[in-house]
Design a protein around this motif. Sequence first.
Motif, PDB file in Angstrom:
ATOM      1  N   SER A  13      -7.363 -18.291  -0.474  1.00  0.00           N
ATOM      2  CA  SER A  13      -6.570 -17.233   0.146  1.00  0.00           C
ATOM      3  C   SER A  13      -7.466 -16.295   0.938  1.00  0.00           C
ATOM      4  CB  SER A  13      -5.819 -16.419  -0.922  1.00  0.00           C
ATOM      5  OG  SER A  13      -5.062 -17.253  -1.764  1.00  0.00           O
ATOM      6  N   ARG A  14      -6.894 -15.695   1.967  1.00  0.00           N
ATOM      7  CA  ARG A  14      -7.627 -14.692   2.734  1.00  0.00           C
ATOM      8  C   ARG A  14      -6.659 -13.628   3.231  1.00  0.00           C
ATOM      9  NH1 ARG A  14      -7.618 -15.845   8.443  1.00  0.00           N
ATOM     10  NH2 ARG A  14      -6.373 -17.706   8.881  1.00  0.00           N
ATOM     11  N   GLU A  15      -7.140 -12.403   3.317  1.00  0.00           N
ATOM     12  CA  GLU A  15      -6.336 -11.312   3.852  1.00  0.00           C
ATOM     13  C   GLU A  15      -6.261 -11.454   5.369  1.00  0.00           C
ATOM     14  OE1 GLU A  15      -7.591  -7.465   2.515  1.00  0.00           O
ATOM     15  OE2 GLU A  15      -7.931  -8.154   0.443  1.00  0.00           O
ATOM     16  N   VAL A  16      -5.033 -11.377   5.900  1.00  0.00           N
ATOM     17  CA  VAL A  16      -4.875 -11.571   7.343  1.00  0.00           C
ATOM     18  C   VAL A  16      -4.273 -10.367   8.058  1.00  0.00           C
ATOM     19  CG1 VAL A  16      -4.799 -14.091   7.275  1.00  0.00           C
ATOM     20  CG2 VAL A  16      -2.685 -12.790   6.911  1.00  0.00           C
ATOM     21  N   ARG A  17      -3.549  -9.513   7.346  1.00  0.00           N
ATOM     22  CA  ARG A  17      -2.954  -8.331   7.955  1.00  0.00           C
ATOM     23  C   ARG A  17      -2.844  -7.235   6.894  1.00  0.00           C
ATOM     24  NH1 ARG A  17      -3.245 -11.472  11.596  1.00  0.00           N
ATOM     25  NH2 ARG A  17      -1.863 -11.768  13.404  1.00  0.00           N
ATOM     26  N   HIS A  18      -2.735  -5.985   7.372  1.00  0.00           N
ATOM     27  CA  HIS A  18      -2.478  -4.839   6.502  1.00  0.00           C
ATOM     28  C   HIS A  18      -1.505  -3.905   7.192  1.00  0.00           C
ATOM     29  CE1 HIS A  18      -6.528  -6.187   5.175  1.00  0.00           C
ATOM     30  NE2 HIS A  18      -6.054  -5.903   3.967  1.00  0.00           N
ATOM     31  N   ILE A  19      -0.801  -3.122   6.397  1.00  0.00           N
ATOM     32  CA  ILE A  19      -0.023  -2.009   6.920  1.00  0.00           C
ATOM     33  C   ILE A  19      -0.645  -0.731   6.383  1.00  0.00           C
ATOM     34  CG2 ILE A  19       2.202  -0.817   6.889  1.00  0.00           C
ATOM     35  CD1 ILE A  19       3.586  -3.503   6.762  1.00  0.00           C
ATOM     36  N   ASN A  20      -0.989   0.172   7.271  1.00  0.00           N
ATOM     37  CA  ASN A  20      -1.630   1.418   6.872  1.00  0.00           C
ATOM     38  C   ASN A  20      -0.703   2.218   5.970  1.00  0.00           C
ATOM     39  OD1 ASN A  20      -2.423   4.391   7.246  1.00  0.00           O
ATOM     40  ND2 ASN A  20      -4.154   3.280   8.129  1.00  0.00           N
ATOM     41  N   CYS A  21      -1.295   2.868   4.977  1.00  0.00           N
ATOM     42  CA  CYS A  21      -0.481   3.566   3.986  1.00  0.00           C
ATOM     43  C   CYS A  21       0.083   4.888   4.494  1.00  0.00           C
ATOM     44  CB  CYS A  21      -1.307   3.832   2.729  1.00  0.00           C
ATOM     45  SG  CYS A  21      -2.828   4.755   3.040  1.00  0.00           S
ATOM     46  N   ASP A  22      -0.583   5.514   5.463  1.00  0.00           N
ATOM     47  CA  ASP A  22      -0.196   6.863   5.887  1.00  0.00           C
ATOM     48  C   ASP A  22       1.251   6.899   6.374  1.00  0.00           C
ATOM     49  OD1 ASP A  22      -2.679   7.808   5.278  1.00  0.00           O
ATOM     50  OD2 ASP A  22      -3.465   7.659   7.314  1.00  0.00           O
ATOM     51  N   GLY A  23       1.991   7.877   5.859  1.00  0.00           N
ATOM     52  CA  GLY A  23       3.374   8.063   6.272  1.00  0.00           C
ATOM     53  C   GLY A  23       4.388   7.335   5.421  1.00  0.00           C
ATOM     54  N   TYR A  24       3.944   6.382   4.597  1.00  0.00           N
ATOM     55  CA  TYR A  24       4.876   5.606   3.789  1.00  0.00           C
ATOM     56  C   TYR A  24       4.864   5.998   2.308  1.00  0.00           C
ATOM     57  CZ  TYR A  24       5.439   2.434   7.759  1.00  0.00           C
ATOM     58  OH  TYR A  24       5.717   1.905   8.991  1.00  0.00           O
ATOM     59  N   TYR A  25       3.805   6.694   1.856  1.00  0.00           N
ATOM     60  CA  TYR A  25       3.662   6.932   0.420  1.00  0.00           C
ATOM     61  C   TYR A  25       3.551   8.419   0.077  1.00  0.00           C
ATOM     62  CZ  TYR A  25       2.955   1.952  -0.056  1.00  0.00           C
ATOM     63  OH  TYR A  25       3.150   0.593  -0.018  1.00  0.00           O
ATOM     64  N   ASP A  26       4.110   8.760  -1.054  1.00  0.00           N
ATOM     65  CA  ASP A  26       3.890  10.052  -1.696  1.00  0.00           C
ATOM     66  C   ASP A  26       2.725   9.846  -2.664  1.00  0.00           C
ATOM     67  OD1 ASP A  26       3.838  12.254  -3.366  1.00  0.00           O
ATOM     68  OD2 ASP A  26       6.014  12.310  -3.701  1.00  0.00           O
ATOM     69  N   TYR A  27       1.595  10.454  -2.373  1.00  0.00           N
ATOM     70  CA  TYR A  27       0.389  10.172  -3.153  1.00  0.00           C
ATOM     71  C   TYR A  27       0.423  10.789  -4.551  1.00  0.00           C
ATOM     72  CZ  TYR A  27      -1.424   8.410   1.230  1.00  0.00           C
ATOM     73  OH  TYR A  27      -1.599   7.691   2.392  1.00  0.00           O
ATOM     74  N   GLN A  28       1.424  11.634  -4.826  1.00  0.00           N
ATOM     75  CA  GLN A  28       1.604  12.089  -6.196  1.00  0.00           C
ATOM     76  C   GLN A  28       2.375  11.059  -7.021  1.00  0.00           C
ATOM     77  OE1 GLN A  28       3.452  15.990  -5.609  1.00  0.00           O
ATOM     78  NE2 GLN A  28       1.488  16.964  -6.085  1.00  0.00           N
TER      79      GLN A  28
END
Length: 271
Positions: A33-48
């Motif tokens: 397996s290999r990582e091929v794409r990511h979605i940036n976390c900013d704007g999608y998560y409440d870090y609390q």
Amino acid sequence: MTGPVLIAAFEGWNDACQAATNVIRHLVGRYESREVRHINCDGYYDYQVSRPMMCHAAGYANLIWPQTTFYDIALDDVRHIYAQIAPEPNYRWRQYCSESLAIAEELDVNQIITLGSMFSDCPHTRPLPLSVSDGACQCEGDREYNGPVGIPTVLDASAADQGFAHASMWVSIPQYLGSDECAAGTMRLLRALGERIGFSFDTGDLQAKADHWKAQASVLVRCNDQLGDYVSHLEREYDLKCKADDEASPGAPQAEQLVKEAEDFLRHIGD
């Protein structure tokens, strides 16, 4: 159906005992397996809620932020699938799904399968209930669900809107056993996934883990008379439902007899 498939699972509300996301972890661990794409976390998560993690490696401290990872998993020399795994986003689900499907399009995916697991009133001593839906067709499980949904359902609906072939698979986990990992649920989803795409997956040590999970559950039940009575009740309900489903299935002798009796009754009305 030919062409790559995207399997998606999300941590959190949709992932009782990590049974769904552990399917992807298992595949990534057992196949090249290999990582091929990511979605940036900013704007999608409440870090609390989805907090970043501190990781120390080689004398350095690193912050690991929540993110979506897409893997390319080689099943053999000629066949591969893609997998998406992430914590369930807290915000902007429509945009998140649009971004996910844009990546699926880039990867030439033609079918999207979402995985989920949920707590339910079912006994650990029977095959864990599995619900598989394919578009408007409920292939297994006889009740249509109405109520709150999570990101797998929203992604599935978005995939349908954009013309992807799509399906969702949900396994039920006995709610009386708590939140420890449930390898039996992961096995149930993995086998259903294999049947769906026509591939026999390497299950590795999952069966041994599933047997251990079942044995531990049985010990717990034996040590608690009230819980034992409850599980016996669930077993009777499960067996009665299976019997009723068998008798009501097309071609079953009981069903055919009922149809014949109804037809005879209708023919003789007014005689």
